[in-house]
Design a protein around this motif. Structure first.
Motif, mmCIF file in Angstrom:
data_model
loop_
_atom_site.group_PDB
_atom_site.id
_atom_site.type_symbol
_atom_site.label_atom_id
_atom_site.label_comp_id
_atom_site.label_asym_id
_atom_site.label_seq_id
_atom_site.Cartn_x
_atom_site.Cartn_y
_atom_site.Cartn_z
ATOM 1 N N GLN A 80 9.130 -35.822 8.559
ATOM 2 C CA GLN A 80 8.871 -37.358 8.595
ATOM 3 C C GLN A 80 8.101 -37.643 10.031
ATOM 4 O OE1 GLN A 80 9.813 -40.390 6.827
ATOM 5 N NE2 GLN A 80 10.446 -38.693 5.122
ATOM 6 N N GLU A 81 8.278 -36.666 10.978
ATOM 7 C CA GLU A 81 7.600 -37.020 12.196
ATOM 8 C C GLU A 81 6.129 -36.555 11.891
ATOM 9 O OE1 GLU A 81 9.400 -32.811 11.826
ATOM 10 O OE2 GLU A 81 10.075 -34.779 11.576
ATOM 11 N N THR A 102 12.944 -35.609 3.284
ATOM 12 C CA THR A 102 13.677 -36.841 3.313
ATOM 13 C C THR A 102 15.256 -36.708 3.717
ATOM 14 O OG1 THR A 102 14.328 -36.963 1.169
ATOM 15 C CG2 THR A 102 12.230 -37.652 1.490
ATOM 16 N N GLU A 106 15.544 -44.746 3.877
ATOM 17 C CA GLU A 106 14.374 -45.066 4.500
ATOM 18 C C GLU A 106 13.099 -43.965 4.421
ATOM 19 O OE1 GLU A 106 17.843 -47.445 5.645
ATOM 20 O OE2 GLU A 106 17.525 -45.330 5.624
ATOM 21 N N GLU A 107 13.720 -42.914 4.598
ATOM 22 C CA GLU A 107 12.614 -41.913 4.707
ATOM 23 C C GLU A 107 12.187 -41.509 3.167
ATOM 24 O OE1 GLU A 107 14.191 -39.114 8.692
ATOM 25 O OE2 GLU A 107 14.260 -38.363 6.897
ATOM 26 N N ARG A 110 9.479 -44.311 2.584
ATOM 27 C CA ARG A 110 8.241 -43.626 3.319
ATOM 28 C C ARG A 110 7.561 -42.597 2.652
ATOM 29 N NH1 ARG A 110 7.681 -41.292 9.319
ATOM 30 N NH2 ARG A 110 5.189 -41.914 9.787
ATOM 31 N N ALA A 111 8.376 -41.465 2.287
ATOM 32 C CA ALA A 111 7.980 -40.437 1.626
ATOM 33 C C ALA A 111 7.210 -40.572 0.428
ATOM 34 C CB ALA A 111 8.692 -39.239 1.153
#
Length: 204
Positions: A80-81, A102, A106-107, A110-111
């Motif tokens: 994620q970073e 992930t 939430e991640e 985003r992915a």
């Protein structure tokens, strides 16, 4: 949606492991290197890429998207970073396939916005290899993730052993990643063959 090259997915930290596990039949291997000087890093990645070509391995590079683009690596895996700084357009333009880690809803959201070629969920079980801000997800979360992402391939990672391979596949994982169950095994090549057999895949 393209399927992943293999149901087993060793994660290694040197080019030599790509050679050893590739020669044993692994065809989907991630190279994850941390804290090497730039010249040594590039030499290691190039050696791994050469070994991958030698054995017909689909090589995945963890992070270092600029090197992946320059060297024509098959897949790139980003945390994620890493998404904060990666040029996704340049990665796509280079024809590189993308996997994203992930650990939460939430991640995952985003992915998915990055239109990846696979999503990884972890740690499925506790892992000692790196400090994780997220607790064990369990195989139930694999099933949930698979229901959310549909045909998009799902990779399970974190604390996985040969005995835990089948439960991950049964829960919905399309491929199962492990580090120490290969690299710390007394017979890594034999372990690749055991994983392939357990996954129901014939050795290449």
């Amino acid at each position: 949606m393209t399927s992943l090259p293999q149901k087993i997915y060793p994660v290694v930290d040197t080019a030599l492991w790509v050679d050893r596990l590739g020669s044993a039949g692994a065809r989907f291997i991630q190279l994850r290197i941390k804290d090497l000087p730039e010249d040594e890093l590039l030499a290691e990645i190039r050696a791994a890429h050469a070994f991958a070509k030698k054995h017909g391995v689909c090589l995945v590079l963890n992070d270092y998207w600029q090197i992946a683009v320059a060297e024509g690596i098959d897949y790139l895996h980003l945390g994620q970073e890493d998404l904060d700084t990666a040029d996704l357009e340049a990665i796509r333009k280079a024809g590189i396939r993308l996997g994203v880690s992930t650990h939460s809803h939430e991640e995952l959201t985003r992915a998915l916005a990055c239109k990846p070629d696979y999503v990884a969920l972890g740690p499925v079980w506790p892992t000692r290899l790196k400090k994780m801000p997220f607790g064990p997800q369990g195989t139930e979360r694999l099933t949930e993730w698979k229901s959310l992402i549909g045909d998009l391939p799902l990779v399970a990672i974190g604390g996985i052993t040969l005995e835990r391979l089948r439960p991950c596949l049964d829960a919905g994982a399309d491929s199962v990643a492990a580090v120490s169950d290969f690299t710390q095994h007394a017979d890594p090549e034999g372990q690749v063959k055991a994983w392939l057999a357990e996954a129901g895949e014939a050795a290449p």
